[in-house]
Design a protein around this motif. Structure first.
Motif, PDB file in Angstrom:
ATOM      1  N   GLY B 121     -13.794  -7.172 -31.689  1.00  9.09           N
ATOM      2  CA  GLY B 121     -13.596  -7.927 -32.552  1.00  9.09           C
ATOM      3  C   GLY B 121     -12.089  -8.189 -32.972  1.00  9.09           C
ATOM      4  N   ARG B 122     -11.243  -7.328 -32.857  1.00  9.47           N
ATOM      5  CA  ARG B 122      -9.946  -7.517 -33.218  1.00  9.47           C
ATOM      6  C   ARG B 122      -9.072  -8.415 -32.159  1.00  9.47           C
ATOM      7  N   GLY B 123      -9.729  -8.839 -31.165  1.00  9.39           N
ATOM      8  CA  GLY B 123      -9.081  -9.945 -30.231  1.00  9.39           C
ATOM      9  C   GLY B 123      -8.263  -9.165 -29.235  1.00  9.39           C
ATOM     10  N   PRO B 124      -8.173  -9.658 -28.216  1.00  9.85           N
ATOM     11  CA  PRO B 124      -7.571  -9.159 -27.257  1.00  9.85           C
ATOM     12  C   PRO B 124      -5.921  -9.377 -27.060  1.00  9.85           C
ATOM     13  N   SER B 125      -5.275  -8.987 -28.428  1.00  5.26           N
ATOM     14  CA  SER B 125      -3.959  -8.961 -28.321  1.00  5.26           C
ATOM     15  C   SER B 125      -3.238  -8.196 -27.251  1.00  5.26           C
ATOM     16  N   THR B 126      -2.334  -8.344 -26.541  1.00  7.33           N
ATOM     17  CA  THR B 126      -1.834  -7.700 -25.159  1.00  7.33           C
ATOM     18  C   THR B 126      -1.171  -6.522 -25.677  1.00  7.33           C
ATOM     19  N   VAL B 127      -1.336  -5.239 -25.110  1.00  4.92           N
ATOM     20  CA  VAL B 127      -0.742  -4.267 -25.341  1.00  4.92           C
ATOM     21  C   VAL B 127       0.009  -3.729 -24.133  1.00  4.92           C
ATOM     22  N   GLU B 147       4.262   1.706 -26.663  1.00  2.82           N
ATOM     23  CA  GLU B 147       3.865   0.473 -26.149  1.00  2.82           C
ATOM     24  C   GLU B 147       4.301  -0.493 -27.227  1.00  2.82           C
ATOM     25  N   LEU B 148       4.344  -2.040 -26.517  1.00  2.00           N
ATOM     26  CA  LEU B 148       4.576  -3.141 -27.353  1.00  2.00           C
ATOM     27  C   LEU B 148       3.284  -3.749 -27.489  1.00  2.00           C
ATOM     28  N   GLU B 149       2.676  -3.786 -28.871  1.00  2.00           N
ATOM     29  CA  GLU B 149       1.737  -4.780 -28.988  1.00  2.00           C
ATOM     30  C   GLU B 149       2.378  -6.308 -29.212  1.00  2.00           C
ATOM     31  N   ARG B 150       1.704  -7.197 -28.581  1.00  2.00           N
ATOM     32  CA  ARG B 150       2.078  -8.475 -28.621  1.00  2.00           C
ATOM     33  C   ARG B 150       1.132  -9.462 -29.034  1.00  2.00           C
ATOM     34  N   TYR B 151       1.427 -10.258 -30.150  1.00  2.00           N
ATOM     35  CA  TYR B 151       0.592 -11.054 -30.706  1.00  2.00           C
ATOM     36  C   TYR B 151       1.169 -12.472 -30.586  1.00  2.00           C
ATOM     37  N   GLY B 152       0.914 -13.261 -29.585  1.00  2.00           N
ATOM     38  CA  GLY B 152       1.508 -14.542 -29.614  1.00  2.00           C
ATOM     39  C   GLY B 152       2.893 -14.368 -29.332  1.00  2.00           C
ATOM     40  N   ASN B 153       3.725 -15.057 -29.996  1.00  2.00           N
ATOM     41  CA  ASN B 153       4.978 -14.874 -29.775  1.00  2.00           C
ATOM     42  C   ASN B 153       5.916 -13.690 -30.647  1.00  2.00           C
ATOM     43  N   ARG B 154       4.876 -12.977 -31.074  1.00  2.00           N
ATOM     44  CA  ARG B 154       5.595 -11.685 -32.048  1.00  2.00           C
ATOM     45  C   ARG B 154       4.953 -10.506 -31.395  1.00  2.00           C
TER      46      ARG B 154
END
Lengths: 204, 235
Positions: B121-127, B147-154
């Motif tokens: 449900g959270r959506g596959p943000s890239t970790v 870990e870097l959680e990346r959401y689009g350009n942030r």
């Protein structure tokens, strides 16, 4: 009215509102927007109030609260219930970000200046039982703070709400650093003692 | 307790620490002490419970409705961005080898890249699992996990088991573009339990990595050491 669609099928909106914060965080971790919305609704008021108290301007307080809740949404997996309540966790994030904003000097010159007396105009009427309880709790804590010797409440307020370090406070008050730290400890000890019976602080 | 002779003298430090009133180096030093002294750790926990009520003492204001709308819209947008995100091919890690790192600062072998997809449900943000310097470099028994959680350009860097920075230093975040580390002016310290969640400011598009070094209090304009943490971004 639903502002936004939930991201996926999940518990009903009404059902979600019945859940405890800790259960909601489990849903937030799974990306459940409705759960995030409830967390926001429960804690945004006190979060905004704290941010406003520290930053002193509405726009900065809004930025801080927005950043804090989005950080919660994006890193909900980091919430550890063994280390305290969701509210404490959220407010810890808000506090850190508000102090960071102060220290970046973004709002430094305007802190404590309630812009246009907006604090009074924004002061919230209590609409729900929870808000009434929160108001009573706030009153009890304010009474406990006011009951501290002024020299103790002042150093606590300068540090916590003002973001000043103990050395800055020592210079400001023209007192030795050791004295300032001692006042902080005595003040916190007394605050604990005063609120222990209310269940607001844990007896350890 | 005889095993911790310092504790009787440090209650005042604990009070300043929980109020956030120690400066960077002092906070780092005391944080390190707390991790090894159960008595001071208990004192910090005890006094923290008093600090936890301070946010509730302020005049209660109504949060603007427009703010609610904005926060929820942004969160929903994250979720949608996440759904569009796909696992990216991440670059290899010869940069540190080229930098001649060895011994205590040699980075843990291999890039542990986990492009983990968050729960459905959270959506596959890239970790992105970052590489970290070996435990010895941190003067710690266990390596931090970053870990870097990346959401689009942030993005947000999440670190656990991070020891306090050495005395007189703080951790500083950098964004690498075209092989050059650019200052973000973000300095941070971990919590007493070694956790840190640091928002990466600005746009990550076109960046090759997010890096962390330990720099003097106040930060540096250019890194003065090889990165302790390296979160590589998509090529």
């Amino acid at each position: 009215m639903t502002l936004l669609p939930t991201h996926r099928e999940g518990p009903s909106r009404a059902g979600v509102r019945e859940l405890a914060d800790e259960e909601l965080m489990g849903l937030v971790r799974e990306g459940e927007m409705a759960a995030f919305e409830v967390i926001y609704d429960r804690h945004s008021r006190v979060a905004f109030s704290l941010a406003y108290r520290i930053c002193g301007t509405r726009s900065s307080a809004e930025d801080v609260v927005q950043e804090a809740f989005l950080a919660l949404w994006r890193s909900g997996a980091r919430y550890d219930r063994t280390r305290g309540s969701v509210r404490t966790w959220v407010l810890g994030i808000v506090h850190n970000r508000a102090i960071d904003a102060l220290r970046r000097n973004v709002v430094h010159d305007r802190r404590r200046a309630s812009d246009d007396g907006i604090a009074e105009r924004l002061e919230a009427p209590e609409r729900t039982d929870a808000e009434v309880a929160q108001r009573d709790e706030a009153r009890e804590i304010r009474v406990a703070l006011q009951a501290l010797p002024e020299e103790q409440s002042r150093v606590i307020e300068l540090a916590y709400y003002g973001g000043f370090t103990h050395t800055e406070i020592a210079e400001m008050l023209n007192a030795p650093v050791g004295t300032i730290k001692g006042r902080m400890r005595l003040g916190l000890e007394k605050l604990r003692g005063a609120l222990e019976g209310s269940g607001m602080v844990t007896a350890r | 307790m005889s095993g911790h002779p310092e504790h009787t003298a440090r209650s005042d430090d604990a009070a300043a620490y929980v109020l956030g009133a120690l400066d960077g180096a002092e906070a780092a030093e005391f944080g390190a002490h707390v991790r090894s002294c159960p008595i001071c750790a208990a004192e910090v926990a005890r006094l923290s419970s008093a600090v936890a009520v301070l946010p509730l003492a302020v005049t209660q204001l109504s949060a603007p409705t427009s703010l609610r709308r904005r926060v929820l819209k942004e969160a929903a947008s994250d979720a949608r961005d996440g759904q569009r995100t796909r696992m990216r091919a991440l670059r290899s890690w010869p940069r540190f080898a080229q930098a001649g790192l060895s011994g205590a600062f040699a980075l843990a072998a291999g890039i542990l890249i986990g492009a983990l997809l968050l729960a459905a449900g959270r959506g596959p943000s890239t970790v992105i699992r970052a590489t970290v310097a070996s435990a010895a470099a941190w003067h710690a028994t266990a390596e931090p996990v970053a870990e870097l959680e990346r959401y689009g350009n942030r993005g947000q860097l999440i670190v656990t088991r991070l020891p306090a920075a050495p005395a007189g230093k703080v951790y500083e975040l950098w964004i690498e573009r075209d092989g050059v580390a650019h200052a973000t002016n973000v300095l941070f310290e971990p919590t007493s339990s070694g956790a840190a969640a640091v928002d990466v400011p600005g746009d990550l598009n076109g960046a090759s990595a997010v890096l962390v070094t330990a720099e003097r209090v106040g930060g540096a304009k250019v890194p003065t050491m090889a990165p302790l943490i390296d979160a590589p971004l998509a090529a």
